[in-house]
Scaffold this motif. Structure first.
Motif, PDB file in Angstrom:
ATOM      1  N   GLU A   1     -88.814  28.813  15.020  1.00 42.56           N
ATOM      2  CA  GLU A   1     -87.878  28.978  16.141  1.00 42.56           C
ATOM      3  C   GLU A   1     -88.387  30.052  17.106  1.00 42.56           C
ATOM      4  O   GLU A   1     -88.286  29.905  18.332  1.00 42.56           O
ATOM      5  CB  GLU A   1     -86.486  29.356  15.612  1.00 42.56           C
ATOM      6  CG  GLU A   1     -85.746  28.190  14.969  1.00 42.56           C
ATOM      7  CD  GLU A   1     -84.432  28.599  14.312  1.00 42.56           C
ATOM      8  OE1 GLU A   1     -83.456  27.857  14.445  1.00 42.56           O
ATOM      9  OE2 GLU A   1     -84.393  29.658  13.646  1.00 42.56           O
TER      10      GLU A   1
ATOM     11  N   ASN B   1     -91.246  28.586  19.073  1.00 44.61           N
ATOM     12  CA  ASN B   1     -90.745  27.684  20.117  1.00 44.61           C
ATOM     13  C   ASN B   1     -90.201  28.462  21.309  1.00 44.61           C
ATOM     14  O   ASN B   1     -90.432  28.109  22.462  1.00 44.61           O
ATOM     15  CB  ASN B   1     -89.618  26.804  19.558  1.00 44.61           C
ATOM     16  CG  ASN B   1     -90.148  25.727  18.625  1.00 44.61           C
ATOM     17  OD1 ASN B   1     -91.339  25.449  18.596  1.00 44.61           O
ATOM     18  ND2 ASN B   1     -89.265  25.130  17.845  1.00 44.61           N
ATOM     19  N   LEU B   2     -89.472  29.540  21.005  1.00 44.33           N
ATOM     20  CA  LEU B   2     -88.902  30.362  22.079  1.00 44.33           C
ATOM     21  C   LEU B   2     -90.026  30.989  22.910  1.00 44.33           C
ATOM     22  O   LEU B   2     -89.983  30.991  24.143  1.00 44.33           O
ATOM     23  CB  LEU B   2     -88.001  31.456  21.493  1.00 44.33           C
ATOM     24  CG  LEU B   2     -87.427  32.433  22.507  1.00 44.33           C
ATOM     25  CD1 LEU B   2     -86.405  31.751  23.405  1.00 44.33           C
ATOM     26  CD2 LEU B   2     -86.783  33.632  21.815  1.00 44.33           C
TER      27      LEU B   2
ATOM     28  N   ASN C   1     -92.981  29.896  23.367  1.00 48.30           N
ATOM     29  CA  ASN C   1     -93.596  28.852  24.207  1.00 48.30           C
ATOM     30  C   ASN C   1     -92.741  28.550  25.427  1.00 48.30           C
ATOM     31  O   ASN C   1     -93.252  28.343  26.524  1.00 48.30           O
ATOM     32  CB  ASN C   1     -93.796  27.576  23.384  1.00 48.30           C
ATOM     33  CG  ASN C   1     -95.030  27.670  22.519  1.00 48.30           C
ATOM     34  OD1 ASN C   1     -95.984  28.380  22.850  1.00 48.30           O
ATOM     35  ND2 ASN C   1     -95.015  26.984  21.394  1.00 48.30           N
ATOM     36  N   PHE C   2     -91.438  28.522  25.208  1.00 45.70           N
ATOM     37  CA  PHE C   2     -90.504  28.266  26.316  1.00 45.70           C
ATOM     38  C   PHE C   2     -90.674  29.316  27.403  1.00 45.70           C
ATOM     39  O   PHE C   2     -90.720  29.014  28.592  1.00 45.70           O
ATOM     40  CB  PHE C   2     -89.070  28.273  25.760  1.00 45.70           C
ATOM     41  CG  PHE C   2     -87.989  28.149  26.793  1.00 45.70           C
ATOM     42  CD1 PHE C   2     -87.711  26.938  27.400  1.00 45.70           C
ATOM     43  CD2 PHE C   2     -87.212  29.253  27.141  1.00 45.70           C
ATOM     44  CE1 PHE C   2     -86.695  26.822  28.339  1.00 45.70           C
ATOM     45  CE2 PHE C   2     -86.195  29.143  28.068  1.00 45.70           C
ATOM     46  CZ  PHE C   2     -85.941  27.924  28.679  1.00 45.70           C
TER      47      PHE C   2
ATOM     48  N   LEU D   1     -86.525  23.037  22.627  1.00 47.49           N
ATOM     49  CA  LEU D   1     -87.531  24.102  22.532  1.00 47.49           C
ATOM     50  C   LEU D   1     -88.773  23.648  21.765  1.00 47.49           C
ATOM     51  O   LEU D   1     -89.751  24.376  21.677  1.00 47.49           O
ATOM     52  CB  LEU D   1     -86.932  25.324  21.826  1.00 47.49           C
ATOM     53  CG  LEU D   1     -85.985  26.192  22.654  1.00 47.49           C
ATOM     54  CD1 LEU D   1     -85.502  27.374  21.836  1.00 47.49           C
ATOM     55  CD2 LEU D   1     -86.645  26.691  23.924  1.00 47.49           C
TER      56      LEU D   1
ATOM     57  N   ILE E   1     -93.064  22.610  23.273  1.00 41.76           N
ATOM     58  CA  ILE E   1     -93.394  23.189  24.584  1.00 41.76           C
ATOM     59  C   ILE E   1     -94.684  23.962  24.406  1.00 41.76           C
ATOM     60  O   ILE E   1     -94.697  25.060  23.907  1.00 41.76           O
ATOM     61  CB  ILE E   1     -92.294  24.139  25.086  1.00 41.76           C
ATOM     62  CG1 ILE E   1     -90.979  23.392  25.257  1.00 41.76           C
ATOM     63  CG2 ILE E   1     -92.709  24.764  26.427  1.00 41.76           C
ATOM     64  CD1 ILE E   1     -89.832  24.260  25.699  1.00 41.76           C
TER      65      ILE E   1
END
Lengths: 598, 83
Positions: A229, A232-233, A235-236, B72, B75
C-alpha cells in the motif's frame, strides 16, 4: 516576437480574446484585434493578406457553431493561411479533442491558464508544475509579537498563567513521562537500550496499547498499512503529473485555507490531500480517533483505521508530512486525552508545522481531566516551543453551548501561557452558529455582527494571529450541497474582509455523518471559497452598529470571566468550578486521567 | 480492462430530481435507483420534497477508509500510457 491575429468569431462575446490580446501585448507580441462583426470571408481575407504566425479564434459554442467553425477552417485552408499560420480556437467549452475534431491546430478551454497560452505561442513546453506548488511555506505567527493592548486583561492573564506555571512546577504525569521516554527511544542507537526504554514505556501504558504494540492485537478496525500500500501511494505521488495548482487567495493578504484530514486511513488522507493541494489548500489538520483519548500510550507504526480519526503515530504523521508538498502546512491535534505531550513530541520529530492545544477546551469539551491536561498541556506547550511549532487554540467549547466570552477567555489564557513559555500561540475563535448564539438570538439579524465582534474583541486585546474555525460555518451547513458550499463561502468572505490569518473550512458533506468525507465534497467548498475571495477582493462586509455593541460586551464579559478565574488558586480549580463553561452551558470537566498527576 | 468504478477515489454522489407523490415514495425511489444503477444499497444524504417530486443527493461509497484502493495499483512509469 510573434505576429498574431486575434479573431472574435462571435457577434457578442469578445471579452476573452481582448484579455488574451492584452496579455500577449504585455509579453511583447505583435497582435491585431479584429472587430466582432466581420463575416468569415472577410476574416479569411485579412488572415491571408499578411503572414501571421497564429490566428487566434474566440468563440462560444451553440447550435450550428461547430459546422460554422469547421467551414471557417476550410476557408482558411483554401486561402493557404495554414501554410504560414497556426489556427487556434479558444472558448469556455473548448477541449483539445474538440479543437482537433474541428480542424484547429490547438484549443484552449475554461481551465486553460494564460501561462499555457503564452507558452504555446512562444513554442515553449507547457509548464506543468510537477510535484511543486510554486509557493513557499507561510509562517502564520511571524508578524505578531503578542503584545497586549488591554492592560487590565494582560494583568489578569499574567497572574493566571504565573499561578498555573508555578502550580505545575513540581507535578508530572504518565503522559509527560512517556514523552520523555519516547524521546530517549528516538535518540537511542543501541537496541538493548531501546528495549529497556520500551519496557519503561509500556509500564506506563494501558493494556490495549501494550497488546497492539507487542502482540499485534489491535483495537477493532485498526491494522497496519502494508508495504504494498505504501509503495502504491508513493507511485501515485511520484508518477502522476499534476497540472498547475489553483490559488485560492485572490489578494496576497487573504487568509490561508486549511482542511481537516482524519478519515482513519493515512493513505486516503494523503490521496485527498494531494488533490486538495492542487485546488490551492494551504494546510491540513489531522484529527485522531476519539478512542485514542481514553488510553494511556500510543500505538506505533503506520496504521489505518476503519472509522473517523487517523491514528497518532510517528510513522503516520511522518508519512503525511513527507507526502505533502513542502509548502503545505500540517497541524496535529494534541489536546484530547492522555497523550498530549507525546503527540507534540511525535509531531515535532516528524516535521509537523503546528499543533493543536487548548488546555481549557481539552478539559471541558474533549474529556480530559483538567488537572491532567493542565500539567500535560504546559509540558506540551514547552515542547511546541522547543520544536518552534506554533500551537493553534480552537474555541470549539462554544459548540457545547459555552458562551463566546468564556471560550474567548479560555483562548486568551492559552495565549498568555504560550507567551510565557516562549511558544507561538494562535487564536482560533469559532465562526459558527453555536447553541448559545441560537438560544439567545445573537445572529437573528445577520451572521456578520457577532462573528465580526469576536475578531474585533480579540484584536483589541492582544496582537496575536487569528484563525477562525473550526471549521468556519459550523452549524450553518446542511447536507444540501449548494447550501453548504455557500455557507462556507460567505463565512470565508467575511473572514477575508476582516483580515484574519487563516481559516479552517469544511466540505459539503460535513453535515452528513454516516460516512467519511469525500474528495469531491472537499473540492466543492474550496471552489466556493476561491470564488468568495475573488468576490470580496480587497473590500469587506459592513457590520451594523450592533457589532460594536457585541465587541464591547464581549470584552467586558471576558474581563469578568478572567477576574473570576484569577481569584482561584489555579486554572484547573476554575475549570472544575465552571468559570469557563458549566453544566448549564453544556460543558462538563473531563474525567480521563483523573488522579494520575503526581 | 480496468473498471471505471475501481478508479473512483472514494464515493459516487448522485444528484437528481425524482417525480413522486410524497416523501415516502421519493425515498423508496431513491433507494431503488441505486439498485437499478447496479450500485447496490445507497445512502440518501439529502432529500427535499416540494409537492411535485423530491430533490435528492445520494451517495454510494466505493471505498471506505482502510479498504484496498484499486486505483492506486499499477501506477508506475511504464504503465502510464495505459492509464
Amino acid at each position: 516576437m510573434k505576429k498574431i491575429l486575434c479573431v472574435p468569431f462571435d457577434p457578442v462575446h469578445d471579452v476573452g480574446i481582448k484579455i488574451i490580446k492584452a496579455e500577449l501585448d504585455k509579453y511583447g507580441h505583435d497582435t491585431k484585434l479584429l472587430s466582432p462583426d466581420l463575416t468569415p470571408e472577410a476574416i479569411v481575407k485579412i488572415a491571408a493578406s499578411d503572414k501571421f504566425d497564429f490566428i487566434l479564434v474566440s468563440r462560444t459554442l451553440g447550435y450550428g457553431v461547430a459546422e460554422l467553425l469547421a467551414r471557417f477552417v476550410d476557408l482558411l485552408d483554401a486561402a493557404g493561411v495554414r501554410e504560414t499560420s497556426k489556427i487556434v480556437i479558444g472558448g469556455k467549452p473548448i477541449t483539445p479533442e474538440l479543437a482537433a475534431e474541428l480542424g484547429f491546430d490547438k484549443g484552449f478551454g475554461a481551465n486553460s491558464s494564460m501561462e499555457e497560452i503564452v507558452a504555446y505561442i512562444e513554442g515553449r513546453e507547457i509548464t506543468l508544475s510537477g510535484q511543486g506548488l510554486n509557493r513557499t511555506k507561510k509562517d502564520i505567527a511571524s508578524k505578531y509579537d503578542y503584545s497586549f493592548n488591554n492592560l487590565e486583561i494582560e494583568a489578569l492573564l499574567g497572574s493566571i498563567a504565573d499561578k498555573l506555571i508555578d502550580w505545575a512546577k513540581t507535578k508530572s504525569s504518565p503522559g509527560i513521562q512517556r514523552a520523555v521516554i519516547r524521546e530517549k527511544i528516538f535518540n537511542a542507537t543501541d537496541q538493548t537500550e531501546k528495549d529497556s526504554l520500551l519496557k519503561e514505556y509500556y509500564a506506563l501504558c494501558d493494556t490495549e496499547i501494550i497488546n497492539a504494540n507487542t502482540r499485534g492485537k489491535f483495537i477493532k478496525g485498526v491494522r497496519k498499512v502494508t508495504g504494498k500500500e505504501l509503495e502504491n501511494l508513493a507511485n501515485f505521488i511520484k508518477h502522476r503529473k499534476p497540472v498547475d495548482p489553483v490559488k485560492i487567495q485572490h489578494a496576497d493578504n487573504h487568509p490561508l485555507v486549511f482542511k481537516f484530514l482524519g478519515s482513519g486511513c493515512p493513505i486516503m488522507d494523503i490521496t485527498h490531500a494531494k488533490v486538495c493541494e492542487r485546488y490551492g489548500i494551504d494546510g491540513f489538520l489531522v484529527i485522531n480517533p476519539s478512542w485514542e483519548a481514553r488510553f494511556e500510550g500510543l500505538i506505533e507504526g503506520c496504521l489505518t483505521h476503519e472509522n473517523d480519526g487517523t491514528i497518532t503515530s510517528f510513522d503516520n504523521i511522518k508519512l503525511l508530512r513527507d507526502s505533502l508538498d513542502s509548502s503545505t502546512l500540517l497541524t496535529v491535534r494534541a489536546h484530547r486525552g492522555l497523550n498530549t505531550p507525546e503527540t507534540i513530541l511525535l509531531a515535532g520529530l516528524a516535521g509537523a508545522d503546528l499543533a493543536k492545544i487548548n488546555l481549557v477546551y481539552g478539559s471541558l469539551g474533549a474529556g480530559t481531566d483538567p488537572v491532567r491536561l493542565a500539567v500535560d498541556g504546559l509540558y506540551a506547550i514547552q515542547l511546541a516551543a522547543r520544536f518552534n511549532m506554533p500551537f493553534d487554540i480552537p474555541g470549539n467549547d462554544e459548540l457545547s453551548g459555552v458562551p463566546a466570552w468564556k471560550s474567548l477567555a479560555g483562548l486568551l489564557i492559552n495565549v498568555m501561557i504560550g507567551k510565557k513559555l516562549g511558544a507561538k500561540p494562535i487564536l482560533k475563535p469559532l465562526f459558527c452558529y453555536g447553541p448559545h448564539i441560537v438560544i439567545n438570538g445573537l445572529m437573528k439579524q445577520n451572521y456578520i455582527d457577532y462573528n465580526t465582534a469576536k475578531i474585533l474583541a480579540l484584536r483589541s486585546i492582544v496582537n496575536s494571529p487569528i484563525w477562525p474555525g473550526e471549521p468556519i460555518a459550523f452549524m450553518t451547513q446542511s447536507e444540501e450541497r449548494v447550501q453548504s458550499a455557500n455557507a462556507n463561502s460567505y463565512h470565508a468572505a467575511l473572514a477575508a474582509g476582516l483580515g484574519v490569518d487563516v481559516i479552517t473550512v469544511a466540505s459539503t458533506d460535513e453535515a452528513y455523518s454516516r460516512g467519511p468525507i469525500c474528495v469531491t465534497s472537499r473540492i466543492d467548498t474550496i471552489r466556493a471559497i476561491t470564488d468568495a475571495y475573488k468576490f470580496v477582493g480587497n473590500a469587506s462586509f459592513k457590520p451594523t452598529p450592533r457589532a460594536e455593541e457585541f465587541t464591547k460586551m464581549l470584552i467586558d464579559k471576558i474581563t469578568e470571566v478572567l477576574t473570576a478565574v484569577e481569584a482561584r488558586d489555579n486554572l484547573p480549580g476554575a475549570i472544575y468550578d465552571g468559570l469557563l463553561g458549566n453544566q448549564e452551558d453544556g460543558a462538563y470537566p473531563g474525567t480521563f486521567g483523573a488522579g494520575t498527576v503526581n | 480492462m480496468k473498471r471505471a468504478l475501481d478508479s473512483v477515489m472514494d464515493a459516487i454522489d448522485i444528484e437528481t430530481y425524482l417525480v413522486c407523490a410524497d416523501p415516502l415514495e421519493g425515498k423508496k425511489l431513491a433507494m431503488q435507483l441505486g439498485t437499478e444503477l447496479n450500485l447496490g444499497e445507497i445512502d440518501i444524504m439529502y432529500e427535499e420534497f416540494d409537492g411535485y417530486g423530491m430533490r435528492v443527493r445520494l451517495r454510494k461509497y466505493i471505498y471506505k477508509p482502510g479498504n484496498n484502493y484499486l486505483y492506486l495499483e499499477n501506477i508506475a512509469p511504464e504503465k502510464e500510457g495505459d492509464l
